[in-house]
Design an enzyme around this catalytic site. Structure first.
Site, PDB file in Angstrom:
ATOM      1  N   TYR A 185      -2.170 -22.169 -19.564  1.00  0.00           N
ATOM      2  CA  TYR A 185      -2.053 -23.629 -19.531  1.00  0.00           C
ATOM      3  C   TYR A 185      -2.326 -24.141 -18.121  1.00  0.00           C
ATOM      4  CZ  TYR A 185       0.241 -28.236 -19.709  1.00  0.00           C
ATOM      5  OH  TYR A 185       0.528 -29.572 -19.609  1.00  0.00           O
ATOM      6  N   CYS A 186      -3.214 -25.138 -18.019  1.00  0.00           N
ATOM      7  CA  CYS A 186      -3.498 -25.799 -16.739  1.00  0.00           C
ATOM      8  C   CYS A 186      -3.994 -24.758 -15.717  1.00  0.00           C
ATOM      9  CB  CYS A 186      -2.263 -26.547 -16.262  1.00  0.00           C
ATOM     10  SG  CYS A 186      -2.515 -27.586 -14.807  1.00  0.00           S
ATOM     11  N   LEU A 187      -3.386 -24.667 -14.540  1.00  0.00           N
ATOM     12  CA  LEU A 187      -3.811 -23.685 -13.548  1.00  0.00           C
ATOM     13  C   LEU A 187      -3.659 -22.269 -14.086  1.00  0.00           C
ATOM     14  CD1 LEU A 187      -2.246 -25.028 -10.218  1.00  0.00           C
ATOM     15  CD2 LEU A 187      -4.349 -25.696 -11.340  1.00  0.00           C
ATOM     16  N   GLY A 207      -4.368 -21.323 -17.032  1.00  0.00           N
ATOM     17  CA  GLY A 207      -5.585 -21.036 -17.783  1.00  0.00           C
ATOM     18  C   GLY A 207      -6.739 -20.659 -16.875  1.00  0.00           C
TER      19      GLY A 207
END
Length: 589
Positions: free
Chosen positions: A322-324, A326
């Site tokens: 998720y987000c960073l 990912g």
């Protein structure tokens, strides 16, 4: 502060590199001191943007003429409106607010003279947008910075922010005899006391970690310098054979994905029959200043993957980031592929970017001058503080996150009801000096990962080496990872890609439990070898459907499963249980 005092202060910076010359250290301490007053914004970066814009505007007489013509037409339009309204005649509005602008939706703004006030403001705002954009020769980045700053200054003087020009605030004040202002003053004093004392916002005490949020049962099966790995207890008799490893962003606490039981993504996956592992990141301090992006790869994703493979032996892993997290997962996947390590079974990227050329308004704070300034601040204290990060994110949505809240709480005297996501948002984390510098320079500024220059062990990685099935999610209103930027994974990874686009923003779009009203999503699959479809065409040709994208993802994960098996034990001989979820790192302040 004198040069001698700066030199003495520079010598006392803990953990600073010993090879830095004293003059450079003095510069860094000075910049760090300035940064505390500017919330980390580089004055030089703003000055460069303004100079670029001002010089090119000064040499554009055609633009001046166009601006004068626009101002004259807007004045005539407003004058006609005023004449009709003063005679009591209905007349079409001069300008309507943008769809996302919710400030003037109350019917009271249509009453005289408040309709004139808000329309004058919107016309002025529109004119200043024309002033700050469309000037030949100005760099795109500088144009965005100048336009953004102009918008922030105008938002400060919006008629909504002042009681004399806000009909809602006036109406409430008259009806309540000024009691709303008294409550607002008390709210302001309470907020100031909490801010000065380093306390969280009012209402966060109702969402205690481990009691109200992050309550999915589980055990910590790995703890190293950087992470705790949580294994969640099964809730079904049999589970899908392949476990799921979730890599959250380290800019936030992991439990955004394990909020209240009703909207916990972890709880949803466990109930779907998955064995779920979650990384919980350590909140870094000055001693962690030299942890870099490779440390986050090794101590984070790779150590966690080793533990999952040992606890669920003989099975590949479905990884999600998720987000960073990912972005880091994409780095890990490319690294494993380069080494011929095939432990990943599939990969899911939730609001995560691999290309940063269109990374939204966050890029306003990313240029060489700004990064040099941030690096000096981080060098001085060893990390980027939570307040400095929060300030930048709030500016991106100042209407929603700053001014509207001030109006509600201080003018109208209404306390916003705290939610689990708002409480989580106030529970921020820090960023180590070296890692954040690596991330901003190599990924954001230079786009090394997408363009094949990002190195691990001295060897460049290629996203094209990723061949495992991939599920990517973008959110329509994302200010942090715009969905068109997330969509660019289609240009890089050489694999089957399922792309889903959901309504709402960066956080609320991902935390989108089934049954939540008003949620819609689009989803389609592009098989390996099929032609690329640009994002605009994809959006127009992919039908929208009601509901939560979680269900589409659950179906996709089930398709990746090789069958069902008995749940694995909690931990293993090599990775024994060291504590109960949610662990200890999540409580670090």
């Amino acid at each position: 502060m004198s040069v001698a005092a700066l030199s003495e202060k520079a010598a006392l910076v803990p953990g600073a590199a010993p090879d830095i010359e004293p003059p450079e250290a003095i510069d860094r301490v000075l910049h760090a001191a300035q940064g505390r007053a500017t919330l980390g914004i580089s004055p030089a970066s703003l000055a460069l943007a303004y100079t670029d814009w001002a010089f090119h505007l000064a040499q554009s007489p055609g633009k001046w003429q166009k601006l004068v013509e626009k101002a004259w037409r807007k004045s005539l339009r407003l004058n006609r409106y005023v004449q009709h309204r003063m005679r009591g005649e209905p007349f079409a509005s001069c300008i309507e607010p943008l769809f996302q602008d919710r400030r003037f939706r109350d019917p009271k703004w249509q009453q005289w003279p408040f309709d004139l006030i808000y329309q004058s403001f919107l016309l002025n705002q529109q004119w200043w947008h024309n002033v700050t954009t469309g000037i030949g020769g100005v760099s795109r980045h500088h144009e965005q910075v100048v336009s953004f700053v102009a918008r922030q200054l105008l938002d400060m003087v919006s008629p909504v922010n002042f009681i004399a020009t806000n009909p809602e605030a006036l109406d409430v004040t008259v009806r309540e005899g000024g009691q709303n202002l008294a409550r607002g003053a008390m709210n302001f004093l309470e907020d100031m006391e909490r801010a000065l004392g380093g306390k969280p916002p009012v209402g966060t005490e109702n969402f205690e970690v481990g009691r109200d949020v992050a309550v999915t049962p589980g055990s910590v099966v790995l703890r190293n310098r950087l992470i705790e790995l949580i294994q969640y207890a099964p809730k079904t008799k049999n589970v899908h054979a392949e476990p799921i490893l979730i890599v959250p962003a380290w800019i936030m606490k992991y439990y955004i994905l394990d909020l209240s039981p009703v909207n916990s993504l972890v709880n949803f996956l466990v109930n779907q029959g998955h064995t779920v592992f979650m990384i919980s990141w350590h909140n870094p301090g000055p001693d962690d200043r030299d942890l870099g992006l490779e440390d986050y790869l090794r101590l984070g994703v790779l150590d966690a993957l080793d533990a999952v493979s040992a606890i669920v032996p003989g099975r590949k892993v479905n990884a999600a980031g998720y987000c960073l997290g990912g972005t880091l997962l994409a780095i890990a996947a490319a690294y494993l592929a380069q080494r011929g390590d095939d432990r990943l079974h599939s990969m899911s990227m939730l609001a995560a970017q691999t290309d940063f050329t269109e990374a939204g308004e966050l890029t306003l704070f990313i240029d060489d001058s700004q990064l040099n300034y941030l690096e000096d601040i981080m060098w001085n204290q060893g990390y980027l503080d939570t307040k400095q990060m929060a300030g930048a994110f709030q500016l991106l949505r100042s209407n929603d996150l700053i001014w509207s809240r001030m109006v509600q709480q201080y003018l109208l005297g209404r306390r916003e009801t705290m939610t689990d996501m708002m409480a989580w948002n106030a529970d921020a984390t820090r960023m180590p000096y070296r890692m954040h510098s690596d991330y901003l320079r190599k990924l954001f500024l230079n786009n090394d990962l997408f363009e094949g220059r990002f190195r691990v062990n001295g060897k460049p990685l290629a996203l094209a080496d990723i061949h495992v099935p991939l599920f990517a999610v973008g959110t329509e209103s994302d200010h942090v990872a715009p969905w068109r930027s997330v969509y660019k994974i289609n240009l890089a990874a050489d694999t089957d890609i399922t792309f889903a686009l959901t309504t709402a923003g960066h956080n609320a779009g991902i935390v989108s439990e089934p049954g939540k009203l008003g949620r819609r999503y689009r989803v389609s699959r592009r098989r390996r070898g099929e032609n690329y479809i640009d994002p605009e065409t994809w959006y127009l040709t992919t039908p929208s459907q009601d509901g939560s994208w979680w269900l589409a993802w659950a179906e996709w994960l089930a398709q990746q499963s090789s069958g069902k098996a008995a749940p694995p034990p909690m931990g293993s001989k090599a990775y024994p249980v060291v504590g109960a979820a949610p662990g200890t790192y999540v409580f670090e302040r």
